[in-house]
Write a protein that holds these residues in place. Structure first.
Motif, PDB file in Angstrom:
ATOM      1  N   THR A  17       0.836  -1.195   0.000  1.00 29.38           N
ATOM      2  CA  THR A  17       0.000   0.000   0.000  1.00 29.38           C
ATOM      3  C   THR A  17       0.878   1.255   0.000  1.00 29.38           C
ATOM      4  OG1 THR A  17      -0.193  -0.160   2.420  1.00 29.38           O
ATOM      5  CG2 THR A  17      -1.974  -1.103   1.123  1.00 29.38           C
ATOM      6  N   ASN A  18       0.369   2.268  -0.685  1.00 34.50           N
ATOM      7  CA  ASN A  18       1.138   3.482  -0.924  1.00 34.50           C
ATOM      8  C   ASN A  18       0.340   4.704  -0.483  1.00 34.50           C
ATOM      9  OD1 ASN A  18       3.050   5.266  -1.879  1.00 34.50           O
ATOM     10  ND2 ASN A  18       2.505   5.018  -4.030  1.00 34.50           N
ATOM     11  N   PRO A  19       0.847   5.506   0.462  1.00 32.85           N
ATOM     12  CA  PRO A  19       2.176   5.395   1.055  1.00 32.85           C
ATOM     13  C   PRO A  19       2.271   4.267   2.087  1.00 32.85           C
ATOM     14  CG  PRO A  19       0.969   7.247   2.007  1.00 32.85           C
ATOM     15  CD  PRO A  19       0.115   6.714   0.907  1.00 32.85           C
ATOM     16  N   VAL A  76      -3.598   1.186  -3.249  1.00 36.27           N
ATOM     17  CA  VAL A  76      -4.073   2.173  -2.285  1.00 36.27           C
ATOM     18  C   VAL A  76      -4.175   1.518  -0.912  1.00 36.27           C
ATOM     19  CG1 VAL A  76      -5.320   3.537  -3.979  1.00 36.27           C
ATOM     20  CG2 VAL A  76      -6.500   1.672  -2.802  1.00 36.27           C
ATOM     21  N   LYS A  77      -4.355   2.345   0.108  1.00 40.22           N
ATOM     22  CA  LYS A  77      -4.430   1.839   1.470  1.00 40.22           C
ATOM     23  C   LYS A  77      -5.759   1.115   1.713  1.00 40.22           C
ATOM     24  CE  LYS A  77      -2.320   4.125   4.739  1.00 40.22           C
ATOM     25  NZ  LYS A  77      -1.009   3.449   4.772  1.00 40.22           N
ATOM     26  N   ARG A 100      -6.515  -6.791  -1.348  1.00 39.17           N
ATOM     27  CA  ARG A 100      -6.136  -5.485  -1.869  1.00 39.17           C
ATOM     28  C   ARG A 100      -5.182  -5.651  -3.052  1.00 39.17           C
ATOM     29  NH1 ARG A 100      -8.834  -2.073  -2.199  1.00 39.17           N
ATOM     30  NH2 ARG A 100      -8.880  -0.761  -0.334  1.00 39.17           N
ATOM     31  N   GLY A 101      -5.554  -5.079  -4.169  1.00 42.35           N
ATOM     32  CA  GLY A 101      -4.737  -5.152  -5.374  1.00 42.35           C
ATOM     33  C   GLY A 101      -5.157  -6.235  -6.342  1.00 42.35           C
ATOM     34  N   THR A 102      -6.156  -7.037  -5.991  1.00 41.84           N
ATOM     35  CA  THR A 102      -6.568  -8.104  -6.914  1.00 41.84           C
ATOM     36  C   THR A 102      -7.060  -7.526  -8.229  1.00 41.84           C
ATOM     37  OG1 THR A 102      -8.686  -8.104  -5.728  1.00 41.84           O
ATOM     38  CG2 THR A 102      -7.113  -9.855  -5.184  1.00 41.84           C
ATOM     39  N   THR A 103      -7.907  -6.489  -8.144  1.00 40.64           N
ATOM     40  CA  THR A 103      -8.387  -5.808  -9.342  1.00 40.64           C
ATOM     41  C   THR A 103      -7.405  -4.737  -9.800  1.00 40.64           C
ATOM     42  OG1 THR A 103     -10.774  -6.183  -9.372  1.00 40.64           O
ATOM     43  CG2 THR A 103     -10.044  -3.993  -9.973  1.00 40.64           C
ATOM     44  N   ASP A 104      -6.944  -3.929  -8.858  1.00 36.80           N
ATOM     45  CA  ASP A 104      -6.107  -2.766  -9.191  1.00 36.80           C
ATOM     46  C   ASP A 104      -4.738  -2.888  -8.531  1.00 36.80           C
ATOM     47  OD1 ASP A 104      -5.209  -0.282  -9.954  1.00 36.80           O
ATOM     48  OD2 ASP A 104      -6.469   0.832  -8.551  1.00 36.80           O
ATOM     49  N   LEU A 347     -14.565  -2.116  -8.692  1.00 33.70           N
ATOM     50  CA  LEU A 347     -14.102  -2.733  -7.445  1.00 33.70           C
ATOM     51  C   LEU A 347     -12.798  -2.123  -6.954  1.00 33.70           C
ATOM     52  CD1 LEU A 347     -14.785  -6.514  -8.240  1.00 33.70           C
ATOM     53  CD2 LEU A 347     -16.190  -4.966  -6.862  1.00 33.70           C
ATOM     54  N   ALA A 348     -12.144  -1.344  -7.799  1.00 36.41           N
ATOM     55  CA  ALA A 348     -10.866  -0.736  -7.413  1.00 36.41           C
ATOM     56  C   ALA A 348     -11.050   0.185  -6.219  1.00 36.41           C
ATOM     57  CB  ALA A 348     -10.280   0.035  -8.593  1.00 36.41           C
ATOM     58  N   HIS A 349     -10.123   0.111  -5.271  1.00 38.46           N
ATOM     59  CA  HIS A 349     -10.096   0.954  -4.069  1.00 38.46           C
ATOM     60  C   HIS A 349     -11.251   0.650  -3.115  1.00 38.46           C
ATOM     61  CE1 HIS A 349      -7.669   4.275  -6.428  1.00 38.46           C
ATOM     62  NE2 HIS A 349      -7.245   3.046  -6.683  1.00 38.46           N
ATOM     63  N   GLN A 350     -11.957  -0.469  -3.318  1.00 36.08           N
ATOM     64  CA  GLN A 350     -13.100  -0.827  -2.495  1.00 36.08           C
ATOM     65  C   GLN A 350     -12.743  -1.906  -1.478  1.00 36.08           C
ATOM     66  OE1 GLN A 350     -16.237   0.535  -2.647  1.00 36.08           O
ATOM     67  NE2 GLN A 350     -15.553   1.957  -4.215  1.00 36.08           N
ATOM     68  N   PRO A 351     -13.482  -1.986  -0.347  1.00 39.05           N
ATOM     69  CA  PRO A 351     -13.330  -3.152   0.536  1.00 39.05           C
ATOM     70  C   PRO A 351     -13.747  -4.419  -0.206  1.00 39.05           C
ATOM     71  CG  PRO A 351     -14.586  -1.397   1.604  1.00 39.05           C
ATOM     72  CD  PRO A 351     -14.470  -1.017   0.168  1.00 39.05           C
ATOM     73  N   ASP A 352     -13.140  -5.536   0.173  1.00 37.91           N
ATOM     74  CA  ASP A 352     -13.426  -6.829  -0.451  1.00 37.91           C
ATOM     75  C   ASP A 352     -13.252  -6.791  -1.970  1.00 37.91           C
ATOM     76  OD1 ASP A 352     -13.979  -8.308   1.922  1.00 37.91           O
ATOM     77  OD2 ASP A 352     -15.917  -7.317   2.049  1.00 37.91           O
ATOM     78  N   GLU A 353     -12.239  -6.053  -2.384  1.00 36.60           N
ATOM     79  CA  GLU A 353     -11.816  -6.050  -3.789  1.00 36.60           C
ATOM     80  C   GLU A 353     -11.506  -7.486  -4.201  1.00 36.60           C
ATOM     81  OE1 GLU A 353      -7.917  -4.294  -6.241  1.00 36.60           O
ATOM     82  OE2 GLU A 353      -8.344  -3.657  -4.181  1.00 36.60           O
ATOM     83  N   TYR A 354     -11.895  -7.864  -5.417  1.00 38.12           N
ATOM     84  CA  TYR A 354     -11.604  -9.223  -5.876  1.00 38.12           C
ATOM     85  C   TYR A 354     -11.394  -9.240  -7.383  1.00 38.12           C
ATOM     86  CZ  TYR A 354     -16.451  -9.586  -7.598  1.00 38.12           C
ATOM     87  OH  TYR A 354     -17.635  -9.383  -8.285  1.00 38.12           O
TER      88      TYR A 354
END
Length: 376
Positions: A17-19, A76-77, A100-104, A347-354
């Protein structure tokens, strides 16, 4: 060697996650896999614990430009909303990989790499050079893409593929982003004697009304990118209830479409700001650009786009509202650029991103076919 899916899971399980980024841990996963397969690679240090990673496979015709395959390694965080699944467990359920990061956009990033790895292991003959580039920092300042442009240059790049989430749709461009910080300076006074001061928050409200007016006046539509927009998305001001505030800061987010020119937008915005308080000593208003990413658009008749349409059997191209590292790698839109990825952009930047596991696997096959079609 890890399966394709296990490799993606290993990337999701790393917190990048950035930062602050910490992309070096992601890069190490690519290094480990490349050394296991013999895939030639290069690591380019960008900052402390932050690097770009590159794999370049040579083609037989050195006179031809290269195909650049790009994705970013940061995310993202997590945010404050509750997740059903731990964002770094890489949990799989009902054909979906959560985290986190699965989609984006670690699924697209991994798929690009695995497609090129597959062709390398098959010793597939390429006519053009193909380079996989994993960049650091796209979610904040595109530090990795900027480093690549400054150190490697783009003169030999013939086409670009960006693996951002598009739900497996062929996308030819994205909106630009111009973020402006506006600082309003007034004069402090006792809250019981407001006439002795100049209220910076009240002055800032006039700027908010200005932005509301510009939403209509500046609206431009350009398909397939959609419609431009302007909004005030953050405001800071005041120290306590009984003190007239002498400072207020607003953050304005402009999303542009072709042919919006950011230099002109910034100039016109500044002029409109100054006209609000013309002739007054206070409040004082100062604006500065804090992020500048031009819109990117590729002609759908370009070979890389036509090849993608042929492979997917799609009839239409699309555009997306988010910006990508293409804004840095291809700021003038003079390099044909395809945006295509397995993730679902909403789904980007969302909870439960998949990401759907099947979509990830299809994207590997798509990128492999695209490389063969364009550079084989």
């Amino acid at each position: 060697m890890q399966s394709y899916l296990a490799f993606l899971q290993s990337l999701i399980q790393i917190d990048s996650t950035n930062p602050p980024g910490n992309e070096q841990a992601i890069i190490q996963q690519f290094i480990n896999r490349s050394e296991a397969t013999g895939l030639p690679y290069q690591v380019m240090t960008v900052d402390n614990n932050r690097s770009n990673f590159s794999v370049r496979i040579k083609g037989s015709n050195t006179d031809k430009g290269k195909l650049l395959l790009n994705g970013h390694t940061d995310t993202v965080k997590i945010g404050s909303q509750k997740w059903q699944y731990n964002p770094f467990d890489a949990h799989i359920e009902d054909g979906k990989l959560y985290g986190r990061g699965t989609t984006d956009m670690k699924s697209g990033l991994a798929a690009l790499y695995l497609a090129l790895e597959s062709l390398y292991l098959e010793n597939y003959p390429l006519t053009k050079d193909v380079e996989f580039l994993a960049t650091a920092g796209e979610e904040v300042d595109s530090i990795g893409a900027t480093h690549y442009v400054n150190t490697q240059g783009m003169s030999d790049v013939e086409a670009i593929v960006i693996a951002e989430p598009t739900h497996e749709q062929v996308v030819v461009g994205h909106k630009g982003a111009l973020w402006i910080e506006v600082k309003v300076t007034g004069k402090t006074a006792h809250g019981a004697m407001p006439e002795q001061g100049v209220n910076a928050i009240e002055a800032a409200s006039e700027i908010i009304h200005l932005v509301e007016r510009l939403k209509t006046e500046w609206k431009v539509r350009h398909d397939p990118l959609g419609t431009s927009s302007i909004s005030v998305n953050m405001i800071q001001g005041g120290i306590q209830t009984n003190v007239i505030p002498d400072e207020c800061i607003l953050y304005v987010d402009i999303r542009s479409v072709i042919p919006n020119c950011h230099d002109k937008l910034y100039h016109d915005f500044n002029q409109a700001l100054q006209s609000l308080f013309e002739g007054a000593t206070l409040p004082n208003v100062e604006a500065k650009i804090i992020l500048n990413r031009e819109a990117v658009l590729t002609n759908e008749q370009s070979q890389i786009i036509q090849d993608a349409l042929t492979i997917t059997q799609q009839q239409q191209v699309g555009g997306v509202s988010y910006y990508t590292d293409a804004s840095v790698l291809n700021s003038s839109s003079d390099i044909p650029t395809l945006i295509y990825g397995p993730g679902i952009e909403t789904l980007a930047h969302q909870p439960d991103e998949y990401v759907e596991v099947a979509a990830f696997e299809r994207s590997i096959a798509f990128y492999k076919s695209l490389i063969i079609q364009y550079a084989g």
